[in-house]
Design a protein around this motif. Sequence first.
Motif, PDB file in Angstrom:
ATOM      1  N   ASN A 120      39.779 -12.929 -42.025  1.00  0.00           N
ATOM      2  CA  ASN A 120      39.791 -11.629 -41.915  1.00  0.00           C
ATOM      3  C   ASN A 120      38.710 -10.830 -43.462  1.00  0.00           C
ATOM      4  OD1 ASN A 120      42.327 -10.867 -40.869  1.00  0.00           O
ATOM      5  ND2 ASN A 120      41.987  -8.769 -41.375  1.00  0.00           N
ATOM      6  N   VAL A 121      37.549 -12.241 -43.423  1.00  0.00           N
ATOM      7  CA  VAL A 121      36.760 -11.975 -44.117  1.00  0.00           C
ATOM      8  C   VAL A 121      35.578 -11.973 -43.678  1.00  0.00           C
ATOM      9  CG1 VAL A 121      38.275 -11.832 -46.044  1.00  0.00           C
ATOM     10  CG2 VAL A 121      37.080 -13.750 -45.097  1.00  0.00           C
ATOM     11  N   VAL A 122      34.502 -11.443 -43.819  1.00  0.00           N
ATOM     12  CA  VAL A 122      33.116 -10.854 -43.237  1.00  0.00           C
ATOM     13  C   VAL A 122      32.180 -11.725 -44.279  1.00  0.00           C
ATOM     14  CG1 VAL A 122      33.522 -10.952 -40.918  1.00  0.00           C
ATOM     15  CG2 VAL A 122      32.232  -9.138 -42.037  1.00  0.00           C
ATOM     16  N   PRO A 123      31.241 -12.394 -43.777  1.00  0.00           N
ATOM     17  CA  PRO A 123      29.823 -12.167 -45.109  1.00  0.00           C
ATOM     18  C   PRO A 123      29.318 -10.471 -45.351  1.00  0.00           C
ATOM     19  CG  PRO A 123      29.421 -14.397 -43.772  1.00  0.00           C
ATOM     20  CD  PRO A 123      30.596 -13.348 -43.291  1.00  0.00           C
ATOM     21  N   LYS A 124      29.342 -10.859 -46.597  1.00  0.00           N
ATOM     22  CA  LYS A 124      28.467  -9.366 -47.014  1.00  0.00           C
ATOM     23  C   LYS A 124      27.258  -9.581 -46.370  1.00  0.00           C
ATOM     24  CE  LYS A 124      27.844  -8.001 -51.042  1.00  0.00           C
ATOM     25  NZ  LYS A 124      26.145  -7.474 -51.362  1.00  0.00           N
ATOM     26  N   PRO A 125      26.455  -8.433 -46.318  1.00  0.00           N
ATOM     27  CA  PRO A 125      25.119  -8.511 -45.761  1.00  0.00           C
ATOM     28  C   PRO A 125      24.251  -8.357 -47.515  1.00  0.00           C
ATOM     29  CG  PRO A 125      25.951  -6.836 -45.140  1.00  0.00           C
ATOM     30  CD  PRO A 125      27.196  -7.132 -45.834  1.00  0.00           C
ATOM     31  N   ALA A 126      23.106  -9.095 -47.229  1.00  0.00           N
ATOM     32  CA  ALA A 126      22.496  -9.097 -48.488  1.00  0.00           C
ATOM     33  C   ALA A 126      21.889  -8.445 -48.966  1.00  0.00           C
ATOM     34  CB  ALA A 126      21.520 -10.426 -48.970  1.00  0.00           C
ATOM     35  N   GLY A 127      21.322  -7.148 -48.044  1.00  0.00           N
ATOM     36  CA  GLY A 127      20.839  -6.461 -48.107  1.00  0.00           C
ATOM     37  C   GLY A 127      21.759  -5.276 -49.038  1.00  0.00           C
ATOM     38  N   SER A 129      24.643  -3.486 -51.297  1.00  0.00           N
ATOM     39  CA  SER A 129      25.559  -3.637 -52.993  1.00  0.00           C
ATOM     40  C   SER A 129      27.344  -3.246 -52.342  1.00  0.00           C
ATOM     41  CB  SER A 129      24.987  -2.105 -53.663  1.00  0.00           C
ATOM     42  OG  SER A 129      25.194  -1.297 -52.843  1.00  0.00           O
ATOM     43  N   PHE A 130      27.724  -3.151 -52.964  1.00  0.00           N
ATOM     44  CA  PHE A 130      29.125  -3.850 -52.844  1.00  0.00           C
ATOM     45  C   PHE A 130      29.828  -2.127 -52.411  1.00  0.00           C
ATOM     46  CE2 PHE A 130      29.044  -7.702 -55.690  1.00  0.00           C
ATOM     47  CZ  PHE A 130      30.092  -8.568 -54.934  1.00  0.00           C
ATOM     48  N   GLU A 131      29.226  -1.934 -52.607  1.00  0.00           N
ATOM     49  CA  GLU A 131      29.209   0.265 -53.008  1.00  0.00           C
ATOM     50  C   GLU A 131      28.871   0.162 -51.496  1.00  0.00           C
ATOM     51  OE1 GLU A 131      29.143  -0.362 -56.698  1.00  0.00           O
ATOM     52  OE2 GLU A 131      27.709  -1.168 -55.935  1.00  0.00           O
ATOM     53  N   GLN A 132      28.000   0.013 -50.358  1.00  0.00           N
ATOM     54  CA  GLN A 132      27.836   0.357 -48.773  1.00  0.00           C
ATOM     55  C   GLN A 132      28.655  -0.816 -48.546  1.00  0.00           C
ATOM     56  OE1 GLN A 132      23.654  -0.879 -49.983  1.00  0.00           O
ATOM     57  NE2 GLN A 132      22.823   1.647 -50.314  1.00  0.00           N
ATOM     58  N   ALA A 133      28.639  -1.667 -48.921  1.00  0.00           N
ATOM     59  CA  ALA A 133      29.058  -2.551 -47.432  1.00  0.00           C
ATOM     60  C   ALA A 133      30.367  -2.198 -48.400  1.00  0.00           C
ATOM     61  CB  ALA A 133      28.887  -4.029 -48.515  1.00  0.00           C
ATOM     62  N   ALA A 134      31.435  -1.673 -48.782  1.00  0.00           N
ATOM     63  CA  ALA A 134      32.689  -1.132 -49.088  1.00  0.00           C
ATOM     64  C   ALA A 134      33.078  -0.252 -47.483  1.00  0.00           C
ATOM     65  CB  ALA A 134      33.126  -0.526 -49.929  1.00  0.00           C
ATOM     66  N   CYS A 135      31.563   0.199 -46.805  1.00  0.00           N
ATOM     67  CA  CYS A 135      31.788   1.682 -46.505  1.00  0.00           C
ATOM     68  C   CYS A 135      32.016   0.955 -44.979  1.00  0.00           C
ATOM     69  CB  CYS A 135      30.230   2.590 -46.434  1.00  0.00           C
ATOM     70  SG  CYS A 135      30.548   2.957 -47.791  1.00  0.00           S
ATOM     71  N   THR A 273      37.128  -4.647 -33.717  1.00  0.00           N
ATOM     72  CA  THR A 273      37.564  -6.422 -33.868  1.00  0.00           C
ATOM     73  C   THR A 273      37.158  -7.088 -35.029  1.00  0.00           C
ATOM     74  OG1 THR A 273      35.756  -7.277 -32.901  1.00  0.00           O
ATOM     75  CG2 THR A 273      37.997  -6.925 -31.978  1.00  0.00           C
ATOM     76  N   ARG A 274      37.010  -7.676 -35.743  1.00  0.00           N
ATOM     77  CA  ARG A 274      36.400  -8.442 -36.418  1.00  0.00           C
ATOM     78  C   ARG A 274      35.054  -8.940 -35.619  1.00  0.00           C
ATOM     79  NH1 ARG A 274      34.770 -13.263 -37.515  1.00  0.00           N
ATOM     80  NH2 ARG A 274      35.175 -14.444 -40.246  1.00  0.00           N
ATOM     81  N   THR A 275      35.260  -9.223 -34.940  1.00  0.00           N
ATOM     82  CA  THR A 275      33.876 -10.183 -33.803  1.00  0.00           C
ATOM     83  C   THR A 275      32.913  -9.124 -34.216  1.00  0.00           C
ATOM     84  OG1 THR A 275      34.340 -11.504 -32.143  1.00  0.00           O
ATOM     85  CG2 THR A 275      32.891 -10.680 -31.605  1.00  0.00           C
ATOM     86  N   GLU A 276      33.009  -7.769 -34.037  1.00  0.00           N
ATOM     87  CA  GLU A 276      32.247  -6.426 -33.732  1.00  0.00           C
ATOM     88  C   GLU A 276      32.065  -6.088 -35.352  1.00  0.00           C
ATOM     89  OE1 GLU A 276      34.152  -3.471 -30.183  1.00  0.00           O
ATOM     90  OE2 GLU A 276      35.134  -3.359 -32.068  1.00  0.00           O
ATOM     91  N   LEU A 277      32.844  -6.120 -36.465  1.00  0.00           N
ATOM     92  CA  LEU A 277      32.179  -6.274 -37.515  1.00  0.00           C
ATOM     93  C   LEU A 277      31.478  -6.979 -38.293  1.00  0.00           C
ATOM     94  CD1 LEU A 277      33.241  -4.442 -40.675  1.00  0.00           C
ATOM     95  CD2 LEU A 277      34.484  -6.720 -41.064  1.00  0.00           C
ATOM     96  N   SER A 278      31.522  -8.071 -37.579  1.00  0.00           N
ATOM     97  CA  SER A 278      30.208  -9.438 -37.594  1.00  0.00           C
ATOM     98  C   SER A 278      29.080  -8.601 -37.299  1.00  0.00           C
ATOM     99  CB  SER A 278      31.301 -10.680 -37.460  1.00  0.00           C
ATOM    100  OG  SER A 278      31.352 -10.945 -38.015  1.00  0.00           O
ATOM    101  N   GLN A 279      29.094  -8.109 -35.640  1.00  0.00           N
ATOM    102  CA  GLN A 279      27.785  -7.381 -34.873  1.00  0.00           C
ATOM    103  C   GLN A 279      27.493  -6.387 -35.659  1.00  0.00           C
ATOM    104  OE1 GLN A 279      30.401  -6.779 -31.192  1.00  0.00           O
ATOM    105  NE2 GLN A 279      29.987  -9.272 -30.530  1.00  0.00           N
ATOM    106  N   LEU A 280      28.176  -5.997 -36.723  1.00  0.00           N
ATOM    107  CA  LEU A 280      27.961  -4.135 -36.614  1.00  0.00           C
ATOM    108  C   LEU A 280      27.027  -4.540 -38.117  1.00  0.00           C
ATOM    109  CD1 LEU A 280      28.170  -1.255 -37.352  1.00  0.00           C
ATOM    110  CD2 LEU A 280      30.334  -1.924 -38.910  1.00  0.00           C
ATOM    111  N   VAL A 281      27.419  -5.454 -38.910  1.00  0.00           N
ATOM    112  CA  VAL A 281      26.893  -6.146 -40.022  1.00  0.00           C
ATOM    113  C   VAL A 281      25.279  -6.718 -39.604  1.00  0.00           C
ATOM    114  CG1 VAL A 281      26.411  -7.796 -42.142  1.00  0.00           C
ATOM    115  CG2 VAL A 281      29.050  -6.436 -41.039  1.00  0.00           C
ATOM    116  N   GLN A 282      24.947  -7.183 -38.117  1.00  0.00           N
ATOM    117  CA  GLN A 282      24.004  -7.686 -37.586  1.00  0.00           C
ATOM    118  C   GLN A 282      22.984  -6.940 -37.767  1.00  0.00           C
ATOM    119  OE1 GLN A 282      23.471 -10.877 -38.667  1.00  0.00           O
ATOM    120  NE2 GLN A 282      20.787 -10.714 -38.592  1.00  0.00           N
TER     121      GLN A 282
END
Length: 322
Positions: A120-127, A129-135, A273-282
């Motif tokens: 249930n974890v995916v890599p945080k986008p480098a671009g 911040s933690f505050e933005q990624a938490a959203c 889904t976790r896959t959709e979260l990864s797709q969203l991040v990308q």
Amino acid sequence: MLAAYAARFDAEDPVGALEVGERPEPEARDGWVTIDVKASALNHHDLWSLKGVGLPEANLPMILGCDAAGVDPDGNEVVVHAVISDPGWHGDETLDPKRSLLSERYDGTLAAKVSVPARNVVPKPAGLSFEQAACLPTAWLTAYRMLFTQSDLKPGDTVLVQGAGGGVATSLITLARAAGIRVWATSRDEAKRAKALEIGAHDVFESGARLPERVDAVMETVGQATWSHSMKSLKQGGTLVISGATSGQAPKSAELNRIFFLQLRVQGSTMGTRTELSQLVQFMANAGIEPHIDTVLPLAEARDGFAKLNSGDVFGKIVFTV
């Protein structure tokens, strides 16, 4: 550890049921990892939990929160996926009858640490911040699934987003615009309509206003107050995607005649889904999109953030830092 949690329920004054104080750190489970939380975001789900909706009293006290970004035991910066499916489930986690969200069966993310299944974890986008990624894990993931999995929208189509201002609605506006979709949005509040234009809406309207033309799809999170307008705004064969009902779940009419005569499709949508979260991040990395943040507060001041969300005076996400 410091945490914001529900110790009791109060349907009339949910903020009054919130406690901010010390809770035990999460216990280790096989196949789970403990994340050091750097930032977490607030959702209406947390207010509903304080009202006693979806959270059994037997599970109190319960640390609230579905969204978090932080650091895993190996030092990797990660985003937490909040949908916890049964270990034996395969496929779309949102369809697992035994699924739950963090803060329903297992302690949530409004704390210094949170424990989740390792998957249930995916890599945080480098671009980001933690505050933005938490959203991302609730509002933005919900919006992504509504637009790209459930609606059949294509670049060049027109979508109506009801109730511009909330976390899901603002996410929908920005994601749809980035995907080449014409975006219209509604709000009762003139300032929120102006902000909707700033973040990507092509045009905005007062709630219930007659539109220049009917749309291919409506994104609905308001429910009872906007249901009739949503139905009347769809062209023949159009789709209404609903992921929430913040104004109530009982519209005066279900508009059944309109649904079958115009062959409308009403599609429910829950999280992603976790896959959709990864797709969203990308997708966000490729498009250069950043989440919209209304307020950032330290976790110790969580009560102020809950009060602000409960008042409805928000545009984007409320984020807590640890």
